[in-house]
Enzyme design. Structure first.
Site, PDB file in Angstrom:
ATOM      1  N   CYS A 150       0.834  -1.203   0.000  1.00  0.00           N
ATOM      2  CA  CYS A 150       0.000   0.000   0.000  1.00  0.00           C
ATOM      3  C   CYS A 150       0.863   1.245   0.000  1.00  0.00           C
ATOM      4  CB  CYS A 150      -0.913  -0.016   1.224  1.00  0.00           C
ATOM      5  SG  CYS A 150      -1.924   1.461   1.387  1.00  0.00           S
ATOM      6  N   CYS A 183      -0.595   4.224   1.986  1.00  0.00           N
ATOM      7  CA  CYS A 183      -0.538   4.042   3.437  1.00  0.00           C
ATOM      8  C   CYS A 183       0.869   4.301   3.968  1.00  0.00           C
ATOM      9  CB  CYS A 183      -0.932   2.615   3.813  1.00  0.00           C
ATOM     10  SG  CYS A 183      -2.529   2.089   3.196  1.00  0.00           S
ATOM     11  N   ASP A 184       1.878   3.815   3.239  1.00  0.00           N
ATOM     12  CA  ASP A 184       3.232   3.791   3.776  1.00  0.00           C
ATOM     13  C   ASP A 184       4.237   4.655   3.023  1.00  0.00           C
ATOM     14  OD1 ASP A 184       2.349   1.880   5.643  1.00  0.00           O
ATOM     15  OD2 ASP A 184       2.620   0.276   4.187  1.00  0.00           O
TER      16      ASP A 184
END
Length: 315
Positions: free
Chosen positions: A139, A142-143
């Protein structure tokens, strides 16, 4: 909820689940939505891991995936959907009312719409578990902003639109992005191919596959095997992102619903109906061809309309 029989339960969220909830709510069905969890512990499906959504109608300048899901969620609540942010662990479709259960709650319902989507695949290479969330992720949104990836070289695995989008997104933070493509061509749309191939910070490695992740406390390098030459080289990267496809989240339904050879729920004709009367499926859990937010939302709408008509007929 324990002592009453609900009219409709929606399992899953995302564009399909929330759209089904909006239509069912407007039809006075007071649906219960078991949202489940997406990346980062948030409901909303795969769009929670998507950056700029440029092709969803109504947003001329585009919209961030999580923001689009937030808007859909609020709209579902506005029309009376009751949201339960928990995972369903057991279903019983053997007789009506159907039973839907989490670890803490059991609900009886006359009808069910399944919108559980699909999950990103992993490679399961040596070192993957050690460096998961310490350099390896599925992701980018997300990261990608993690300081771990700031001004370092990063690798992305895949050749489709998701891989192209993640590679482009990560150029905002990484010093360089290596796109590892298993075949000798990209499967991404033409416009995404052009963006990737013309980007100064992206290097495409053809017929390349990561086979091992290495480092101390965090990821420091990935061994890459050339599919053509069979040679192995080591790529110094601080991040490895997977964008290699998805597996439908149908484990709960293997013993009760008809699935195709890839595990997706089979639907009947042009409808979203499954082989069990009173159970419908919408979104990526039954669609491995289009897999777009707009088609997921469309099938969510279809499922809610079909459920509304069916419930009216049986009462």
């Amino acid at each position: 909820m324990k002592n009453t029989i609900e009219q409709l339960v929606i399992i899953g969220s995302g564009p399909a689940g929330y759209t089904a909830a909006i239509y069912a709510g407007r039809a006075q069905l007071q649906p219960i939505v078991f949202e489940g969890f997406a990346a980062g512990g948030l409901p909303g499906g795969q769009l929670m891991t998507t950056t700029e959504v440029e092709n969803y109608p109504g947003f001329a300048e585009g919209i961030q995936g999580p923001q689009l899901m937030k808007e859909m969620r609020q709209q579902a609540i506005r029309w009376g959907a009751k949201l339960v942010t928990d995972d369903v662990v057991k279903v019983d479709f053997s007789h009506r009312p159907f039973s839907i259960a989490t670890d803490d709650l059991e609900v009886k319902t006359q009808a069910v719409i399944i919108c559980t989507g699909a999950t990103a695949r992993r490679l399961h290479i040596p070192g993957e578990d050690k460096f998961w969330n310490n350099g390896i992720s599925a992701c980018a949104i997300c990261d990608g902003t993690n300081p771990l990836f700031k001004d370092v070289e990063i690798a992305v695995v895949g050749g489709g639109d998701s891989a192209a989008e993640e590679a482009l997104y990560l150029t905002k933070y990484a010093s360089k992005v290596h796109l590892l493509v298993r075949s000798d061509r990209l499967r991404a749309s033409k416009i995404m191919q052009q963006r990737v191939l013309n980007h100064a910070k992206i290097q495409v490695h053809w017929q390349a596959l990561p086979i091992e992740a290495n480092g101390d406390d965090v990821l420091q390098s990935v061994k890459i095997q050339s599919q053509a030459a069979g040679t192995i080289t080591e790529l110094k990267v601080g991040g490895l992102f997977y964008a290699i496809g998805h597996t439908p989240n149908t484990q709960l339904f293997q013993d009760s619903l008809d699935l195709d050879d890839k595990g997706y729920i089979k639907t009947i004709g042009k409808s979203t109906a499954t082989n069990i009367a009173g159970v419908w499926a919408a979104g990526d859990v039954q669609d491995h061809i289009y897999r777009q937010a707009i088609t997921a939302a469309g099938t969510g709408c279809m499922a809610a309309l079909e459920a509304e008509r069916w419930l009216a007929e049986i009462h």
